[in-house]
Scaffold this motif. Structure first.
Motif, short mmCIF file in Angstrom:
data_model
loop_
_atom_site.label_atom_id
_atom_site.label_comp_id
_atom_site.label_asym_id
_atom_site.label_seq_id
_atom_site.Cartn_x
_atom_site.Cartn_y
_atom_site.Cartn_z
N LEU A 15 0.83 -1.22 0.00
CA LEU A 15 0.00 0.00 0.00
C LEU A 15 0.86 1.26 0.00
N ASN A 16 1.96 1.22 0.74
CA ASN A 16 2.87 2.36 0.74
C ASN A 16 3.44 2.60 -0.66
N TRP A 17 3.79 1.53 -1.35
CA TRP A 17 4.33 1.65 -2.70
C TRP A 17 3.27 2.18 -3.66
N LEU A 18 2.04 1.66 -3.55
CA LEU A 18 0.96 2.09 -4.45
C LEU A 18 0.57 3.55 -4.24
N PHE A 19 0.57 3.97 -3.02
CA PHE A 19 0.09 5.32 -2.69
C PHE A 19 1.21 6.20 -2.13
N SER A 20 2.38 6.07 -2.71
CA SER A 20 3.55 6.82 -2.26
C SER A 20 3.35 8.32 -2.49
N LYS A 25 9.04 19.92 -4.64
CA LYS A 25 10.02 20.33 -5.65
C LYS A 25 10.66 21.63 -5.18
N ARG A 26 11.99 21.60 -5.06
CA ARG A 26 12.74 22.78 -4.66
C ARG A 26 13.79 23.07 -5.71
N SER A 27 14.30 24.27 -5.69
CA SER A 27 15.44 24.58 -6.56
C SER A 27 16.63 23.76 -6.03
N VAL A 55 6.81 7.65 9.17
CA VAL A 55 7.93 8.61 9.20
C VAL A 55 8.59 8.70 7.82
N ARG A 56 8.81 7.57 7.17
CA ARG A 56 9.43 7.59 5.84
C ARG A 56 8.55 8.32 4.83
N ARG A 57 7.24 8.17 4.94
CA ARG A 57 6.32 8.90 4.04
C ARG A 57 6.44 10.41 4.27
N ARG A 61 7.47 13.10 1.51
CA ARG A 61 6.60 14.25 1.26
C ARG A 61 7.38 15.56 1.33
N ASN A 62 8.34 15.63 2.25
CA ASN A 62 9.13 16.84 2.45
C ASN A 62 10.47 16.82 1.71
#
Length: 121
Positions: A15-20, A25-27, A55-57, A61-62
């Protein structure tokens, strides 16, 4: 019980892989600044632990680069976590700042800390 844990672990990873989540996006310059802020961090984790996945998600995300240390499969990391961190519990974030090391164990606390670091750049 081990079979149930294994099946649930695989389900969590699938599920983590499917909905990663997508990363921010940063410079290139901003990303380098963020990477410098997280260079002294390491996440001790188990691959299929739901709190570790959480935590890995947040890291993804960040768009944070934090060293991942599998404390289940690597005896060295397991011993570091137990002896230096004080307990064998994951997720655990090892934070080294100003020559001092501290260990953070709660997933929500870790995520808040990581989001704070991401906002500093």
């Amino acid at each position: 019980m081990a079979v149930v844990r294994w099946v649930l672990g695989r389900l969590i990873l699938t599920l983590n892989w499917l909905f990663s989540p997508r990363g921010i996006k940063r410079s290139a310059e901003d990303q380098r600044a963020v990477d410098a802020l997280t260079a002294n961090l390491a996440l001790y984790q188990y691959e299929a632990c739901p709190f570790c996945v959480k935590v890995r998600r947040a890291m993804k995300r960040n768009s944070l680069k934090v060293a991942l240390r599998d404390a289940k499969r690597n005896e060295t990391y397991k011993n570091e976590l137990s002896e230096q961190g004080g307990k064998l519990k994951v997720p655990c974030l090892r934070i080294e700042e100003k020559g001092e090391v501290r260990w953070m164990y709660e997933s929500s606390e870790i995520i808040n800390f990581l989001e704070y670091k991401a906002s500093q750049a």
